[in-house]
Design an enzyme around this catalytic site. Sequence first.
Site, PDB file in Angstrom:
ATOM      1  N   GLU A   1       0.839  -1.212   0.000  1.00  0.00           N
ATOM      2  CA  GLU A   1       0.000   0.000   0.000  1.00  0.00           C
ATOM      3  C   GLU A   1       0.870   1.258   0.000  1.00  0.00           C
ATOM      4  O   GLU A   1       0.555   2.227  -0.673  1.00  0.00           O
ATOM      5  CB  GLU A   1      -0.950   0.024   1.207  1.00  0.00           C
ATOM      6  CG  GLU A   1      -2.063  -1.010   1.169  1.00  0.00           C
ATOM      7  CD  GLU A   1      -3.027  -0.842  -0.002  1.00  0.00           C
ATOM      8  OE1 GLU A   1      -3.012   0.201  -0.673  1.00  0.00           O
ATOM      9  OE2 GLU A   1      -3.793  -1.794  -0.260  1.00  0.00           O
TER      10      GLU A   1
ATOM     11  N   TYR B   1      -6.588   5.980   4.625  1.00  0.00           N
ATOM     12  CA  TYR B   1      -6.762   4.987   3.559  1.00  0.00           C
ATOM     13  C   TYR B   1      -5.959   3.713   3.859  1.00  0.00           C
ATOM     14  O   TYR B   1      -6.490   2.597   3.824  1.00  0.00           O
ATOM     15  CB  TYR B   1      -6.358   5.557   2.181  1.00  0.00           C
ATOM     16  CG  TYR B   1      -6.149   4.433   1.206  1.00  0.00           C
ATOM     17  CD1 TYR B   1      -7.247   3.744   0.691  1.00  0.00           C
ATOM     18  CD2 TYR B   1      -4.869   3.971   0.891  1.00  0.00           C
ATOM     19  CE1 TYR B   1      -7.072   2.647  -0.143  1.00  0.00           C
ATOM     20  CE2 TYR B   1      -4.682   2.882   0.073  1.00  0.00           C
ATOM     21  CZ  TYR B   1      -5.787   2.223  -0.448  1.00  0.00           C
ATOM     22  OH  TYR B   1      -5.611   1.130  -1.242  1.00  0.00           O
TER      23      TYR B   1
ATOM     24  N   ASP C   1      -9.630   4.209  -2.594  1.00  0.00           N
ATOM     25  CA  ASP C   1      -8.517   4.819  -3.319  1.00  0.00           C
ATOM     26  C   ASP C   1      -9.064   5.497  -4.581  1.00  0.00           C
ATOM     27  O   ASP C   1     -10.280   5.576  -4.776  1.00  0.00           O
ATOM     28  CB  ASP C   1      -7.441   3.767  -3.641  1.00  0.00           C
ATOM     29  CG  ASP C   1      -7.911   2.732  -4.654  1.00  0.00           C
ATOM     30  OD1 ASP C   1      -9.090   2.795  -5.092  1.00  0.00           O
ATOM     31  OD2 ASP C   1      -7.105   1.866  -5.036  1.00  0.00           O
TER      32      ASP C   1
END
Length: 370
Positions: free
Chosen positions: A56, A139, A157
Amino acid sequence: MNAIMNTESQIDKRYTLDVDGFRSQMLSWYCDNARKLTWRASFGLCANPYHEWLSEIMLQQTTVKTVIPYFEKFISLWPSVHDLAEAPVEDVMREWAGLGYYARARNLHKCAQVISREYGGHFPEDENELISLPGIGPYTAAAIRAIAFQQPATVMDGNVERVLARLFIVEKPIRESKKELKKCADLLSENRTDQPGDFAQSMMELGALVCTPQSPKCDLCPVQDFCSAYTNGEQDNIPMLPVRKKIPVREGKIYFIRNNKGELLFERRPEKRMLGGMWGIPGSDWDNSKVVAEGIVFKEGEGTYIPDFYVRHTFSHFHLELKGYVIDIKTYPKSDFVGMLWYNVTEYMDLGLPTLYQKAIRQYVSTVKS
Ligand code: SF4
């Protein structure tokens, strides 16, 4: 564009969407169509939290194709978060070279150290604890919770935002409709304990493979029947584009400082400046305000301008144009070279230079004769 309703009644209508039916379609499509990515677990299984976190961070502002070799290299060098925590930060920065946004690498290393020392190498599952860690925002915390721990979390996202804007026909550019999109995302994910990780990834995957920025492949879409943009024939007009601002151009100078062995002088960039902590080539500030190499201050006019030598590079919010100069030095007091390094120009790849300086060196080698 057809008239798009964006009234209270339109928003209310969203809450009548058959969430169970939608999720079931998405999960079944994802089971059959998910790409096999090194960091991804098989359908129905939890991902390794270390792999999920690392991927990520690397994927922020960066494509999957670019990230794959970096991810594989990191995992082979540092198979666990303890290994990464114990690595010298210089090694991490060197292996990150070329991925850009270098603050991510510094935070990655800091975060690994916190996880290793304070959490015994185990990532926390709690949202607030995750967000308190270096480099982890809402996120990334949601992605780790959903994908590595199967916790209900809304993961949103850029791909998911686009899918949502089309599904719910949000009639504003994405950056102006974050709250509205979050509401739509919550409708589909909040408090849902049935495969939260697979569902989150199915939304991201739909955006990456089917509901693409240009020409979405609606004929292949598993949730066509749920999509307001498709129903209204507006899939090519949503999300609306923001008015583009002109990106400014910044200028500066770059100094190829040579010794009599033909080596070049490199400097470690100061932590708080762009590309902080990376090796680079001395130069002026990028607004031409002063002529500086850490430890060496040149007088304006020193150095020989290389005719027509410009290094051009585009960062996310400005274009940079650096004029090239050569300076030959025979003697210089040693103390002036703290944080600097003479290095053979043909071996510069060993330093893990960021793309800007790799470009500069290639241009220097092809243009300048020693
Ligand atoms: Fe995207 Fe088309 Fe699917 Fe709607 S039907 S979600 S626009 S791919």
